[in-house]
Write a protein that holds these residues in place. Structure first.
Motif, PDB file in Angstrom:
ATOM      1  N   ALA A   7       0.833  -1.205   0.000  1.00  0.00           N
ATOM      2  CA  ALA A   7       0.000   0.000   0.000  1.00  0.00           C
ATOM      3  C   ALA A   7       0.867   1.253   0.000  1.00  0.00           C
ATOM      4  N   GLU A   8       1.971   1.214   0.720  1.00  0.00           N
ATOM      5  CA  GLU A   8       2.897   2.344   0.722  1.00  0.00           C
ATOM      6  C   GLU A   8       3.542   2.510  -0.653  1.00  0.00           C
ATOM      7  N   ARG A  53      11.258 -14.674   4.732  1.00  0.00           N
ATOM      8  CA  ARG A  53      10.144 -14.649   3.801  1.00  0.00           C
ATOM      9  C   ARG A  53       8.824 -14.423   4.535  1.00  0.00           C
ATOM     10  N   ALA A  54       8.646 -15.101   5.663  1.00  0.00           N
ATOM     11  CA  ALA A  54       7.419 -14.915   6.447  1.00  0.00           C
ATOM     12  C   ALA A  54       7.303 -13.475   6.933  1.00  0.00           C
ATOM     13  N   HIS A  55       8.432 -12.903   7.364  1.00  0.00           N
ATOM     14  CA  HIS A  55       8.434 -11.516   7.831  1.00  0.00           C
ATOM     15  C   HIS A  55       8.088 -10.557   6.689  1.00  0.00           C
ATOM     16  N   LEU A  56       8.629 -10.793   5.496  1.00  0.00           N
ATOM     17  CA  LEU A  56       8.369  -9.911   4.369  1.00  0.00           C
ATOM     18  C   LEU A  56       6.926 -10.025   3.882  1.00  0.00           C
ATOM     19  N   ARG A 107       0.827  -5.076   5.387  1.00  0.00           N
ATOM     20  CA  ARG A 107       0.509  -4.018   6.341  1.00  0.00           C
ATOM     21  C   ARG A 107      -0.030  -2.774   5.617  1.00  0.00           C
ATOM     22  N   PRO A 108      -0.768  -1.933   6.336  1.00  0.00           N
ATOM     23  CA  PRO A 108      -1.189  -0.655   5.748  1.00  0.00           C
ATOM     24  C   PRO A 108      -0.003   0.289   5.608  1.00  0.00           C
ATOM     25  N   ALA A 109      -0.168   1.294   4.797  1.00  0.00           N
ATOM     26  CA  ALA A 109       0.913   2.258   4.586  1.00  0.00           C
ATOM     27  C   ALA A 109       1.194   3.011   5.880  1.00  0.00           C
TER      28      ALA A 109
END
Length: 615
Positions: free
Chosen positions: A110-111, A280-283, A289-291
């Motif tokens: 989104a960002e 990979r899970a973290h990314l 996530r929202p911007a």
């Protein structure tokens, strides 16, 4: 929000590619993905990819796939084919983002969309003049015709290039175009992409021109963007992070790089390892996530400089014999290792059937660590039945071969006393020369008592025939020819000449007095050499205890028949007692070393160093 279509050039595991495409399209109903899956990849993987993406109306596969390769026009044409899919399927998009199957978003998608909205006129692509490249070919990339791939047909590439330089006039760049260079990864407006598609449709010969250039993926889209975009609207950088180390290899991002990429001024990163599960899970979580309230700011006025060398310099320094991971030095230079080696070592040099018997005679002698043929070209041999040695393993041969001198140094650093290794002619051309001339080495060459043509033939037959599989022959002369062909293939004639010259020189300079030899070696190596010198007779008895039939046990069957005829010779072998390294004539040594380098390295000036500074 910006409507983004992602073009993914992929050859990786189909499930990983499908997961990436799903991640990039599920966050926004206007997002699409077009995948060009390399035709070189297994057909089963492509079927799996079709199965995984069939349920999505916003993931499209390029049906007319092509085989892709480094430096090939295929890396341009595959993208053009994907762009044609966007046009044919009438995909509604504002932006096209080119990534690879090894890329992943490192910031919220989104960002990323908001960022593109805030720069509606900007094209995110590197478009520099030829100074962008740090070495190798520059203007020659397009001034000459390039029909051969450098990686798969290196000789043809080099010969064709050199012939053109001598006999063929330089080509001019297509009229109304100015060559520009940069990384192949970019994010462009769909309007610009349509202009490029229209241009190549109207100018097919220009498109053909680029297909005969070298590494066109770093030139075609960059040149097109420069033609159709005002200079103020070119960002001169892309939005995907990547970096190449000092050896031209891309940095692969692992789980422990999570902190490294967190604050990078990019939206994507490559290459993310498929085995980096935590990263990979973290990314994936980050991408969804929202911007953030505070948007990312990127300075377009300068190129981003990744502090790679500063980070390497900050790593803990290793010992000279065990360079730190990624620590820059002259890769593959034996002198770097041997000149920093603090201990002496013994080299048993000759046919492996004989050096193994000499090594076995020393195996239980205190004060010695007796290993095997650690430089064996096909495997890492620590000795009979030994699969590991103080953290090093017999299946490490690929790791060893990446930097053979460094790995040899790692072996020595794990030895507390005098190391003894076996070395056969042809194991490692550069390594043999370095070890023979090393001041740290106690070299014991195995040589026939009587130097004649028959014994030289037996010497080389033993060197190349051990464990060899050879087709059956119809007659003794065919068997002899088979031996000669095997010798020429495994140990070229120039190398055999060098070895024979070395042995003759060593024989002339060898010490005849055992006492004088022992004293000279103690002067150089101290008491550590005593277990070797005191067991010289034991080693010679061991190598002469075997008859011809025992020596030829692992030769091809037809060879055994021929060589067994020499049993009446009562071949006798001896170990030469060398006080100091044997110095061959300088010009002879240099010439053979250059031949060896050319055989193993080729024309290195046209390889990785010719990649761009930023790619």
């Amino acid at each position: 929000m910006a409507k983004i279509t992602f073009i993914i050039l992929a050859h990786e595991n189909a499930d990983h590619v499908a997961d990436l495409a799903s991640l990039l399209t599920e966050w926004d109903p206007h997002a699409n993905a077009v995948i060009h899956y390399d035709l070189n990849s297994p057909a089963k993987q492509f079927e799996r990819l079709k199965e995984r993406t069939a349920s999505s109306s916003r993931i499209h596969l390029v049906k007319e796939r092509i085989k892709c390769g480094w430096g090939n026009f295929s890396l341009v044409d595959s993208v053009i084919r994907a762009l044609k899919v966007v046009r044919r399927e009438k995909i509604d998009c504002d932006r096209v983002m080119l990534i690879s199957g090894a890329c992943m978003p490192i910031r919220p998608l989104a960002e990323f969309s908001q960022f593109l909205d805030s720069h509606p006129q900007t094209e995110f692509i590197e478009a520099y003049d030829s100074n962008w490249m740090i070495g190798g070919l520059r203007k020659e990339r397009y001034q000459y015709w390039h029909f051969f791939n450098h990686q798969t047909h290196q000789k043809l590439f080099n010969w064709h290039f050199q012939l053109q330089r001598i006999f063929w006039p330089k080509r001019r760049f297509p009229r109304a175009l100015e060559p520009r260079f940069g990384s192949q990864w970019w994010c462009l407006s769909w309007k610009l992409c349509e202009k490029i598609l229209d241009y190549i449709q109207k100018h097919p010969m220009v498109y053909f021109f680029f297909s005969t250039t070298w590494i066109p993926d770093e030139m075609f889209f960059q040149t097109m963007a420069f033609k159709f975009t005002h200079n103020d609207n070119l960002a001169r950088r892309n939005l995907t992070f990547f970096h190449f180390n000092d050896w031209g290899k891309p940095i692969v991002l692992m789980d422990d790089h999570m902190g490294l990429i967190r604050d990078l001024p990019f939206f994507f990163a490559r290459k993310v390892s498929s085995s980096a599960k935590k990263l990979r899970a973290h990314l994936i979580e980050t991408a969804k996530r929202p911007a953030p309230e505070k948007p990312l700011k990127i300075d377009f006025s300068t190129r981003f400089k990744f502090p790679y060398k500063e980070m390497i310099a900050a790593l803990p320094k290793a010992s000279p014999l065990t360079p730190a991971l990624f620590q820059h030095r002259n890769l593959g230079l034996w002198s770097d290792v041997l000149e920093n080696c603090p201990q002496s070592f013994t080299v048993l040099y000759g046919p492996p059937q004989l050096t193994r018997r000499a090594a076995d005679a020393l195996r239980n002698v205190p004060g010695l660590t007796v290993l095997g043929r650690v430089l064996h070209p096909d495997r890492l041999d620590f000795g009979p039945g030994v699969t590991s040695f103080r953290g090093l393993h017999s299946d490490d041969n690929l790791i060893r071969d990446f930097d053979l001198p460094a790995y040899f140094g790692r072996i020595l650093s794990r030895v507390d006393d005098m190391a003894v290794i076996e070395l056969a002619p042809g194991d490692s051309p550069q390594g043999e020369m370095a070890l023979m001339l090393s001041r740290n080495a106690v070299v014991l060459p195995v040589m026939p008592e009587h130097d004649n043509d028959v014994m030289r033939q037996l010497y080389w037959t033993l060197c190349v025939g051990g464990g060899l599989k050879a087709a059956r022959t119809a007659s003794p002369i065919d068997s002899f020819r088979s031996m000669q062909r095997a010798m020429d293939a495994k140990i070229p004639a120039d190398y055999r000449l060098r070895t024979e010259t070395y042995l003759k020189t060593a024989n002339m300079t060898a010490e005849t007095s055992v006492n004088d030899w022992q004293a000279a070696l103690k002067f150089r190596h101290g008491e550590a050499v005593t277990p070797v010198t005191e067991n010289l007779d034991k080693m010679e008895q061991a190598i002469n205890a075997a008859d011809i039939d025992e020596l030829i046990g692992d030769l091809p069957d037809d060879w055994k028949t021929s060589v067994s005829m020499l049993s009446a010779l009562h071949a006798h072998w001896r170990l030469l007692k060398l006080n100091f390294p044997v110095a061959l004539p300088e010009l002879f040594t240099l010439g053979l070393e250059l031949q060896s380098n050319a055989r193993h390295i080729g024309n290195a000036d046209l390889t990785e160093e010719s990649r761009g500074a930023g790619n």
